[in-house]
Design an enzyme around this catalytic site. Sequence first.
Site, PDB file in Angstrom:
ATOM      1  N   CYS A   1       0.817  -1.210   0.000  1.00 47.92           N
ATOM      2  CA  CYS A   1       0.000   0.000   0.000  1.00 47.92           C
ATOM      3  C   CYS A   1       0.862   1.277   0.000  1.00 47.92           C
ATOM      4  O   CYS A   1       1.442   1.602  -1.022  1.00 47.92           O
ATOM      5  CB  CYS A   1      -1.007  -0.050   1.143  1.00 47.92           C
ATOM      6  SG  CYS A   1      -2.439   0.956   0.781  1.00 47.92           S
TER       7      CYS A   1
ATOM      8  N   HIS B   1      -3.499  -4.928   1.977  1.00 52.48           N
ATOM      9  CA  HIS B   1      -2.868  -5.110   3.285  1.00 52.48           C
ATOM     10  C   HIS B   1      -2.826  -6.578   3.702  1.00 52.48           C
ATOM     11  O   HIS B   1      -3.685  -7.024   4.472  1.00 52.48           O
ATOM     12  CB  HIS B   1      -3.643  -4.328   4.351  1.00 52.48           C
ATOM     13  CG  HIS B   1      -3.379  -2.859   4.319  1.00 52.48           C
ATOM     14  ND1 HIS B   1      -2.479  -2.237   5.157  1.00 52.48           N
ATOM     15  CD2 HIS B   1      -3.900  -1.898   3.534  1.00 52.48           C
ATOM     16  CE1 HIS B   1      -2.467  -0.944   4.889  1.00 52.48           C
ATOM     17  NE2 HIS B   1      -3.322  -0.717   3.914  1.00 52.48           N
TER      18      HIS B   1
ATOM     19  N   GLU C   1      -1.117  -8.022   5.827  1.00 53.60           N
ATOM     20  CA  GLU C   1      -0.803  -8.202   7.252  1.00 53.60           C
ATOM     21  C   GLU C   1      -2.050  -8.120   8.123  1.00 53.60           C
ATOM     22  O   GLU C   1      -1.984  -8.393   9.315  1.00 53.60           O
ATOM     23  CB  GLU C   1       0.234  -7.150   7.698  1.00 53.60           C
ATOM     24  CG  GLU C   1      -0.283  -5.737   7.925  1.00 53.60           C
ATOM     25  CD  GLU C   1      -0.654  -4.976   6.654  1.00 53.60           C
ATOM     26  OE1 GLU C   1      -0.571  -5.554   5.551  1.00 53.60           O
ATOM     27  OE2 GLU C   1      -1.053  -3.804   6.765  1.00 53.60           O
TER      28      GLU C   1
HETATM   29  N1  GLN Z   1      -3.153   6.241   0.173  1.00 52.11           N
HETATM   30  C1  GLN Z   1      -2.236   6.163   1.255  1.00 52.11           C
HETATM   31  C2  GLN Z   1      -1.012   7.018   0.986  1.00 52.11           C
HETATM   32  O1  GLN Z   1      -0.959   7.766   0.094  1.00 52.11           O
HETATM   33  C3  GLN Z   1      -1.811   4.735   1.501  1.00 52.11           C
HETATM   34  C4  GLN Z   1      -2.913   3.998   2.186  1.00 52.11           C
HETATM   35  C5  GLN Z   1      -2.472   2.748   2.874  1.00 52.11           C
HETATM   36  O2  GLN Z   1      -1.299   2.465   3.032  1.00 52.11           O
HETATM   37  N2  GLN Z   1      -3.449   2.040   3.362  1.00 52.11           N
HETATM   38  O3  GLN Z   1      -0.082   6.942   1.688  1.00 52.11           O
END
Ligand code: GLN
Length: 244
Positions: free
Chosen positions: A94, A219, A221
């Site tokens: 992410c 995610h 985790e």
């Molecule tokens: N959109 C988030 C960012 O720009 C990331 C979101 C996430 O890690 N769940 O950092």
Amino acid sequence: MDSRHAVGVLALQGSFAEHIAALEAVTTSAGKHVPVVAVRTPADLARCRALIIPGGESTTISLLIRKSGLYDPLKEFVALAKRGDGQRSIWGTCAGMILLAKEIDGPTSEGWEGFDGMDVRVARNQFGRQLQSFSHSVQLPFLPSDAPLLATFIRAPILHSVLPPSASSPLVKPLARVPTSLLPSTKRALSATGGQLTLGPDAEVVMYRQGDLLACSWHPELNKGETRVHEWWLREMVLHENDT
Ligand code: GLN
């Protein structure tokens, strides 16, 4: 043989504790655990042969990377992992996927230069706002058991496109996709990012690798007791147990 044995999790912000718990639960194929390090300083990173950059807030994480003196050693780590010769591995989930991308659509923190990482263009937050978070079952055919896995997307980035690989780098390989029907409408994507963003040609790809760099927009985790992806990563992309 490299003397670095530990696997690190960048522990500056975001869901690092969950990644540490998952890594502590998995074993090598010989049934051994590997040492896991919460990485906050260059000295912590120097103990690691592999690193997870967790989900969280990429702007905050990038500022903290700078503050803690980790930018230069991490950039070197990324370059080694990108070569894919087994020396280093990094998995960005992410926000981590955003930080590993060479090109980012959408605002990044002032002065953030990126790591010259994976040859991809990524759109921040394009799956939508917090309220548009969702879980979807994904098929990961490379796992030893083929039961689908529930992937949770939270303000997730979307891969826009794979770029031509930089000189002598391995190709970017897609590893998992979601159906096009799950992708946000252009209208929602625009309101989430505030930018002029349209979905790119590779928008359904939610997990991909380049050399020993791995990224996913969800995610892994957060599924308690579900550590198949962490175990696969450790065995295949960190320890390279099945390489001939
Ligand atoms: N959109 C988030 C960012 O720009 C990331 C979101 C996430 O890690 N769940 O950092």
